[in-house]
Design an enzyme around this catalytic site. Structure first.
Site, PDB file in Angstrom:
ATOM      1  N   SER A 277       9.912   6.611   1.017  1.00  0.00           N
ATOM      2  CA  SER A 277       8.893   6.026   0.083  1.00  0.00           C
ATOM      3  C   SER A 277       9.499   5.620  -1.049  1.00  0.00           C
ATOM      4  O   SER A 277      10.547   4.639  -1.184  1.00  0.00           O
ATOM      5  CB  SER A 277       7.820   7.070  -0.254  1.00  0.00           C
ATOM      6  OG  SER A 277       6.716   6.581  -0.972  1.00  0.00           O
ATOM      7  N   ASP A 371       0.880   2.695   8.110  1.00  0.00           N
ATOM      8  CA  ASP A 371       1.254   3.237   6.576  1.00  0.00           C
ATOM      9  C   ASP A 371       0.333   2.564   5.738  1.00  0.00           C
ATOM     10  O   ASP A 371      -0.041   1.427   5.704  1.00  0.00           O
ATOM     11  CB  ASP A 371       2.566   2.779   6.195  1.00  0.00           C
ATOM     12  CG  ASP A 371       3.199   3.340   4.972  1.00  0.00           C
ATOM     13  OD1 ASP A 371       2.291   3.950   4.337  1.00  0.00           O
ATOM     14  OD2 ASP A 371       4.110   3.106   4.507  1.00  0.00           O
ATOM     15  N   HIS A 405       2.318   6.992   6.601  1.00  0.00           N
ATOM     16  CA  HIS A 405       3.314   7.032   5.470  1.00  0.00           C
ATOM     17  C   HIS A 405       4.398   8.073   5.799  1.00  0.00           C
ATOM     18  O   HIS A 405       5.571   7.785   5.669  1.00  0.00           O
ATOM     19  CB  HIS A 405       2.687   7.064   4.149  1.00  0.00           C
ATOM     20  CG  HIS A 405       3.715   6.679   3.186  1.00  0.00           C
ATOM     21  ND1 HIS A 405       4.362   5.476   2.927  1.00  0.00           N
ATOM     22  CD2 HIS A 405       3.829   7.712   2.046  1.00  0.00           C
ATOM     23  CE1 HIS A 405       5.061   5.672   1.706  1.00  0.00           C
ATOM     24  NE2 HIS A 405       4.812   6.584   1.315  1.00  0.00           N
TER      25      HIS A 405
END
Length: 466
Positions: A277, A371, A405
């Protein structure tokens, strides 16, 4: 075919998983339950739960589960649970039917409809774990202690809990025997170094998590179990580091790279970077401006700088613009932020695109195609285009349909939604639990293989490029 028929046929769907995790995977030896020692019993019931390994396993390794001493074709419910370090409970359950000999092996018997999952899912009781508390994600804070998995065998398939037939517990650990955990407070660096057992030097990796701050160690220590020297690095929200992510100075990360390059247990000439991320775009920034980086693996990251301005000497990269009006909020108050960021290919936002063509390393992009934090596949594709436009090696991009994600190490349950610190509300992360679990297993092996391929050679001692 009935559940009983599948059990009698001895169909071991689990054999498909080791083929995906690679021929050298240590997972292969953990699948046979017959002959394993009985798990630690909590009561003296006729039915017996057997784990393989018997009492303790690493969290990212498969766990064999079987029940013996049931009646022929008896219907039972298996319920798994664990509590995290905050005391929050995670649970999953599945309905099964024992074989003719009274044995139930979850690697051979499919779960029946009506539970947390159905079908032949040997690790379903772990990947299907869900929190009782809304918007809560399973994390491990103290990697020196295991999670305690509790398994119960309940009579019948009713909605209400049936009679307890057996119960047992199993430790899911994070540190392999002999792995050394070394807190690092060197200059400004706030980190933890994990060193494998034996004599080094070892391939070195710096591990960065996302915008949650702090010092997560669990992925770094699990990776160290496979022969890497891994530095879990904090960059804000920890000890005397900045409390908020307002401005990021790459000189701090340069110190960490130099620390690793100069460590006598780290093999050079370069190290690897692993980022998830926000940690992903930080790794790309590091690779673009710092020397000594040979391989960079990005998990659902951005190729544009996000969240805070990044500075390195006389270079400033502004954050990608955000339009809160593009956040979709459900009636229950959960946000979908996938469209919130601006396009880094348009207008002033082009300045936020990290100049990854300056990097002198190989790239791996791990992409969850569902995601919902941002458009990870778009970012990976645009990063590839930019690298190739500048004559650089095409990066490896591995896309996983149905993965969201939070692609974590294997067998962490998928987090569908939780609080986003920067957005200030719970958001959906995307993903379908089974597909997400399978993505985590494969991605973990792909990351290890990527670093093993590219982290070779002798030591180096410099990290700045300008």
């Amino acid at each position: 075919m009935s559940a009983f028929g599948a059990c009698r046929a001895g169909s071991r769907c689990w054999q498909g998983w080791p083929s995906r995790v690679g021929p050298a995977s240590p997972h292969r030896s953990l699948l046979r339950v017959p002959g394993a020692s009985p798990a630690r019993r909590i009561s003296s019931m006729a039915a017996t739960i057997r784990f393989s390994p018997a009492t303790r396993s690493l969290f990212d390794e498969p766990l064999g589960i079987a029940v013996q001493g049931l009646s022929p074709r008896q219907q039972v419910t298996l319920r798994a649970s664990l509590r995290d370090e905050a005391g929050e409970l995670f649970e999953a359950h599945a309905r099964y039917q024992a074989a003719e000999d009274g044995e139930l092996d979850v690697a051979r018997c499919p779960a029946l409809p009506g539970g947390s999952f159905s079908g032949l899912e040997p690790m379903g009781l772990l990947w299907a774990l869900q929190p009782r508390k809304a918007f809560w994600r399973l994390v491990k804070k103290d990697v020196q202690t295991p999670f305690l998995l509790r398994l119960e065998v309940l009579e019948g398939h009713g909605d209400d809990s049936g009679r307890l037939l057996a119960q047992a517990q199993h430790e899911r650990a994070f540190l392999r025997d002999g792995v050394r955990r070394v807190p690092v407070r060197d200059g400004r660096i706030r980190a933890t170094l994990f060193l494998p057992p034996g004599n080094g030097p070892f391939p070195g990796v710096i591990d960065l998590y996302g915008a949650g701050g702090g010092l997560p160690e669990y992925r770094a220590c699990l990776l160290a179990n496979y022969g890497f020297a891994v530095l879990a690095l904090a960059f804000y929200g920890y000890e005397d580091l900045p409390k908020e992510m307002k401005e990021i100075n790459l000189e701090y990360f340069e110190e960490a790279v130099n620390y690793m390059l100069q460590h006598n247990q780290v093999k050079g000439p370069g190290i690897g970077l692993l980022g998830f991320s926000k940690g992903g775009d930080l790794c790309i920034s590091m690779a673009s401006f710092l020397k000594g980086i040979t391989a960079t693996a990005v998990i659902n990251g951005s190729v544009a700088n996000v969240g805070a301005v990044v500075r390195y000497k006389d270079v400033t990269i502004p954050p990608l613009g955000v339009n809160p009006k593009r956040i979709k909020v459900s009636k229950s108050g959960i946000g979908d932020i996938i469209d919130a960021l601006n396009n880094p290919l348009e207008g002033a936002d082009r300045q936020s695109f990290i100049p990854l063509e300056k990097a002198e390393c190989r790239f791996l992009f791990i992409v969850g195609q569902d995601d919902h934090n941002w458009k990870s596949e778009f970012f990976a594709t645009e990063g590839s285009k930019r690298l190739q436009a500048h004559g650089k090696e095409k990066p490896e991009i591995i896309c996983y349909p149905g993965a969201g994600h939070y692609i974590e190490p294997p067998f962490f349950p998928m987090c569908a939604a939780s609080m986003h610190l920067l957005v200030g509300m719970p958001v959906i992360w995307g993903g379908e639990p089974k597909a997400h679990c399978e993505a985590q297993i494969d991605a973990w092996q792909q990351i290890q293989a990527f670093f093993h391929r590219h982290l070779k050679g002798e030591r180096s001692r410099t990290a700045n490029k300008l």
